[in-house]
Design a protein around this motif. Sequence first.
Motif, PDB file in Angstrom:
ATOM      1  N   TYR A  44       0.829  -1.209   0.000  1.00 39.93           N
ATOM      2  CA  TYR A  44       0.000   0.000   0.000  1.00 39.93           C
ATOM      3  C   TYR A  44       0.868   1.267   0.000  1.00 39.93           C
ATOM      4  N   SER A  45       2.056   1.153   0.594  1.00 37.26           N
ATOM      5  CA  SER A  45       2.950   2.318   0.638  1.00 37.26           C
ATOM      6  C   SER A  45       3.547   2.628  -0.723  1.00 37.26           C
ATOM      7  N   PHE A  46       3.529   1.647  -1.606  1.00 34.43           N
ATOM      8  CA  PHE A  46       4.200   1.810  -2.897  1.00 34.43           C
ATOM      9  C   PHE A  46       3.246   1.824  -4.081  1.00 34.43           C
ATOM     10  N   PHE A  47       1.945   1.848  -3.822  1.00 29.14           N
ATOM     11  CA  PHE A  47       0.979   1.838  -4.930  1.00 29.14           C
ATOM     12  C   PHE A  47       1.264   2.962  -5.931  1.00 29.14           C
ATOM     13  N   HIS A  48       1.474   4.163  -5.415  1.00 27.23           N
ATOM     14  CA  HIS A  48       1.629   5.307  -6.312  1.00 27.23           C
ATOM     15  C   HIS A  48       2.919   5.231  -7.136  1.00 27.23           C
ATOM     16  N   LYS A  49       3.845   4.376  -6.703  1.00 20.64           N
ATOM     17  CA  LYS A  49       5.098   4.230  -7.452  1.00 20.64           C
ATOM     18  C   LYS A  49       5.053   3.037  -8.410  1.00 20.64           C
ATOM     19  N   LEU A  50       4.321   2.014  -8.021  1.00 19.22           N
ATOM     20  CA  LEU A  50       4.290   0.783  -8.827  1.00 19.22           C
ATOM     21  C   LEU A  50       3.201   0.798  -9.895  1.00 19.22           C
ATOM     22  N   ILE A  51       2.078   1.442  -9.599  1.00 18.55           N
ATOM     23  CA  ILE A  51       0.966   1.456 -10.564  1.00 18.55           C
ATOM     24  C   ILE A  51       1.397   2.026 -11.923  1.00 18.55           C
ATOM     25  N   PRO A  52       2.130   3.158 -11.978  1.00 18.54           N
ATOM     26  CA  PRO A  52       2.540   3.659 -13.295  1.00 18.54           C
ATOM     27  C   PRO A  52       3.398   2.672 -14.080  1.00 18.54           C
ATOM     28  N   LEU A  53       4.247   1.913 -13.368  1.00 14.20           N
ATOM     29  CA  LEU A  53       5.088   0.932 -14.075  1.00 14.20           C
ATOM     30  C   LEU A  53       4.239  -0.149 -14.726  1.00 14.20           C
ATOM     31  N   LEU A  54       3.248  -0.653 -13.982  1.00 12.50           N
ATOM     32  CA  LEU A  54       2.409  -1.717 -14.540  1.00 12.50           C
ATOM     33  C   LEU A  54       1.529  -1.186 -15.669  1.00 12.50           C
ATOM     34  N   LEU A  55       0.931  -0.022 -15.458  1.00 10.82           N
ATOM     35  CA  LEU A  55       0.023   0.515 -16.479  1.00 10.82           C
ATOM     36  C   LEU A  55       0.769   0.942 -17.748  1.00 10.82           C
ATOM     37  N   SER A  56       2.075   1.192 -17.622  1.00 12.69           N
ATOM     38  CA  SER A  56       2.859   1.534 -18.818  1.00 12.69           C
ATOM     39  C   SER A  56       2.881   0.384 -19.820  1.00 12.69           C
ATOM     40  N   SER A  57       2.739  -0.829 -19.300  1.00 11.82           N
ATOM     41  CA  SER A  57       2.754  -1.994 -20.204  1.00 11.82           C
ATOM     42  C   SER A  57       1.445  -2.150 -20.968  1.00 11.82           C
ATOM     43  N   PHE A  58       0.420  -1.339 -20.630  1.00 10.35           N
ATOM     44  CA  PHE A  58      -0.840  -1.392 -21.384  1.00 10.35           C
ATOM     45  C   PHE A  58      -0.636  -0.994 -22.842  1.00 10.35           C
ATOM     46  N   ASN A  59       0.438  -0.250 -23.108  1.00  8.19           N
ATOM     47  CA  ASN A  59       0.685   0.217 -24.472  1.00  8.19           C
ATOM     48  C   ASN A  59       1.877  -0.464 -25.113  1.00  8.19           C
ATOM     49  N   ASP A  60       2.310  -1.590 -24.539  1.00  8.90           N
ATOM     50  CA  ASP A  60       3.450  -2.299 -25.130  1.00  8.90           C
ATOM     51  C   ASP A  60       3.085  -2.808 -26.519  1.00  8.90           C
ATOM     52  N   GLU A  61       4.099  -2.867 -27.379  1.00  6.45           N
ATOM     53  CA  GLU A  61       3.845  -3.287 -28.763  1.00  6.45           C
ATOM     54  C   GLU A  61       3.576  -4.779 -28.884  1.00  6.45           C
ATOM     55  N   ILE A  62       3.914  -5.549 -27.856  1.00  9.28           N
ATOM     56  CA  ILE A  62       3.697  -7.003 -27.883  1.00  9.28           C
ATOM     57  C   ILE A  62       2.358  -7.325 -27.215  1.00  9.28           C
ATOM     58  N   PRO A  63       1.436  -7.970 -27.944  1.00 15.02           N
ATOM     59  CA  PRO A  63       0.099  -8.258 -27.373  1.00 15.02           C
ATOM     60  C   PRO A  63       0.163  -9.076 -26.082  1.00 15.02           C
ATOM     61  N   GLU A  64       1.119 -10.034 -26.007  1.00 17.88           N
ATOM     62  CA  GLU A  64       1.194 -10.881 -24.811  1.00 17.88           C
ATOM     63  C   GLU A  64       1.511 -10.055 -23.566  1.00 17.88           C
ATOM     64  N   ILE A  65       2.367  -9.047 -23.723  1.00 11.56           N
ATOM     65  CA  ILE A  65       2.718  -8.201 -22.575  1.00 11.56           C
ATOM     66  C   ILE A  65       1.518  -7.341 -22.179  1.00 11.56           C
ATOM     67  N   ARG A  66       0.827  -6.812 -23.163  1.00 16.32           N
ATOM     68  CA  ARG A  66      -0.381  -6.025 -22.854  1.00 16.32           C
ATOM     69  C   ARG A  66      -1.406  -6.891 -22.129  1.00 16.32           C
ATOM     70  N   GLN A  67      -1.562  -8.114 -22.608  1.00 18.67           N
ATOM     71  CA  GLN A  67      -2.539  -9.019 -21.990  1.00 18.67           C
ATOM     72  C   GLN A  67      -2.126  -9.372 -20.562  1.00 18.67           C
ATOM     73  N   LEU A  68      -0.830  -9.610 -20.346  1.00 17.59           N
ATOM     74  CA  LEU A  68      -0.329  -9.921 -19.004  1.00 17.59           C
ATOM     75  C   LEU A  68      -0.589  -8.756 -18.057  1.00 17.59           C
ATOM     76  N   ALA A  69      -0.274  -7.534 -18.522  1.00 15.80           N
ATOM     77  CA  ALA A  69      -0.476  -6.354 -17.673  1.00 15.80           C
ATOM     78  C   ALA A  69      -1.953  -6.172 -17.335  1.00 15.80           C
ATOM     79  N   THR A  70      -2.812  -6.356 -18.334  1.00 13.86           N
ATOM     80  CA  THR A  70      -4.257  -6.209 -18.114  1.00 13.86           C
ATOM     81  C   THR A  70      -4.764  -7.238 -17.106  1.00 13.86           C
TER      82      THR A  70
END
Length: 844
Positions: free
Chosen positions: A269-295
Amino acid sequence: MAAPAETEAAEAAELSRVLGRLLPGLEADSKMGRRRALEALQRTLEEVVPPGADPTAFQGPWARLLLPRLLRLLADPAEGCRALAAHLLDLGLRRTARPCDALPRLLPALAARLARPEPARPPPEPCEELRLALVQLLNLAVGLGGAALAPHLDDAVRALRGALLDPFAAVRRESCECASALARATPEHFHMQSESLIGPLMQTISHQHWKVRVAVIEATGTVIQFGNGKSVDDVLSHFAQRLFDDVPQVRQAVTSVVGGWLLSLRDRYSFFHKLIPLLLSSFNDEIPEIRQLATSLWEKIGLQWQEENEADLKDKLDFALAPPPHYPQQESRPGLGCRELVFRNLSKVLPAICRDITDWVVGTRVKSAQLLPVLLLHAEDHTTQHLEIILRTLQQACADEEKAVVSSCMKSAELIGTFVSPEVFLKLILSMLKKAPSSSSLLVLASVIRGCPRDALQPHLKVIAMELAQAHICQASENSLYLEHLLLCVQALVSTCQEDCSAASLQLMEVLLTIIAVSGATGLGDKAQETMNALASVENVPSSQDLYRKHMGPLLERLTASHSDWTVHSVELLQFSVIVTQSGPAVGEALQHVVPTLRACLQPAKDPHMRLKLFSVLSSVLLRPKDTIDSQGQFHGYLEMVLKDILAPNLQWRAGRTAAAIRTAAVSCLWALTSSDILSATQMQEVREAVMPQVLATLEEDTQTTRLISCRVLNTFLKTAGDTMDPDKLIKIYPELLKRLDDVSNEVRLTAASTLVTWLQCVQSSEGRAYYQSSIQYLYRELLVHLDDPERTIQDAVLEVLKEGSVLFPDLLVRETEAVIHKHRSATYCEQLLQHMQAAAAAQ
């Protein structure tokens, strides 16, 4: 019970005896002796203690006889001996009953061979294959020792710190696996040592081998998961850099580890604001498998957080609101937990993202710009609270040279239009435009309008249009990008508001007129014209010319109010030109504005370049008067003004090239006027009397075009004059035309000859033919000279003139011809002329 124990003791004694014979060889002075002893020992162990044998009997001899000697041999000068010793240690650990008993001596020995005395110095073990074997041995010890490793964590970590920085890639990979195993094996104690591994791991995370980078990321995930969560801060920047990695497996590893932390990290919970942007950045990855994993991970995180905070979310769960109206069709709405997580952390996340969107590194700007619409899609109407900083950032980022950044920012702006009230975003955006109009601000406005629902935007349509039509915005720049984004705003309003645009049609027309006028004959002008047609379509009128008819009066009143200050660079002049040339029949309904403005701006004292521009405009409408300036049949009322106040003053000779160009333009307008079919005979006579002296003067111009057009105008005057022209005025014309037969341009000479034919026809229809005899005689003589011209086309043209003139005084022409026939280089044309006159006389 005694029998197995006795058997075990006997086996141990026998094994000790067998091994005892070989052990002295391990102390031999020669390396070959030690090596042979080690090889013999290996064979013996493989025979006497095969896999599956009772490990209990082997425990005693292993711990008492073999382990200490083999550990000493790890430092043997001979590489082969050290390798055999490591192999035998591996074999012994696997065969013994209590491998944990070996840890107190084994781990310090491994640390001594792997740990660097100083960071800059190489490890004590020089052979990289041997270092790999030692790390594998350490990994085996961790796997077999389990929780028993806790007292020896210092030695294990010291060995790993050295191995993680090993030059050999395979050693680093094995070390990463060992670090993960060590974390899992000692969860209650590992947190005390985990931070010391973070430094070496982060030094290795950018290794050139992608498999090493993946191993480091996965090991870091485990080390922090079972270690000290505070280390998250130390690795975040390194993980963020790996999201730019060219190898998909590396980016996938980051996504997987960050998602795992968000699900399982103890103090996540202390790191949500730091980790969420990293995970959501993968929503736009060029590889569909990575986007699907992040989602997939994000959905699990949202659901888990929702379940953990169910009491806090009770009202929102019980009274779930429907998605906002006009929710983007191509997007699926995130779950409540995901939306709440973003909303509650947005104030902490946004400043960093807004800073990174304007970073000097292209990749950082692209990633940050791609992340922003993902966050806004989750934040929905909560975006309003952060609108000022977002819009300010978008305004900067939309000026980026990188198209991917601009595209993502436009998407963010569209989401603002979808989720935020127009009253709020318009107040901020229009304020930005008033302070400092820029192409990026216009692009943001266009994107916001595109995303805004029609019913929400409709009350504000006229305000937007009026602001865009203000001179300080629509005339702020002639830069093509600025005009393009200004056009995007109009296109967005037309496509979004459809029929509602009729309320702001005049203002939108003004903006489009400005774009067409300032952009000139470019593709952007064509796009603006297409937009005007679209505006006409939503207003249910056939074409843009009907829009001009609807707004012609107000448009011209506003423009012409400042005509006294116009120069060639004035936007109002350019707009006036566009209206006059493109409004079609509508211009014929506004002559009371158009002609007086032309008269005022075409005075000789005005800017010459502006006059050239306006003469071009006037000429274009005079070429098709029925479709433009005389569409209502009212032009005759302004004819005198056009002749006396516009054309005549500008046909007067003045020195200079610019003045000559203006006379060319003026005579071109006169030609367009006289060659059209809108002038009656009386009106043509009025034109002829008003400008004949100036036209005769322009026959002497240096510019070939002017002389040519003047001949044509004169020809038109003569054709329409018939026998109505005063003889004295008629006689003054032919000498000027004769001069043009000596022109440097054959085209001018031919036109002058054609005009002379018309002049002779006027004389034939005149009653007092004898009045012209002396002039005709002079004309005959001059024409007979040109009948011997080197150019055949000129000879043919002059022959036609003489044939036409032979009707007037045939006997006189015969005498003049016979007097010069012998002087011509060829008598052919003179003979043809004489034959023509004989045939004409015979016909009478």
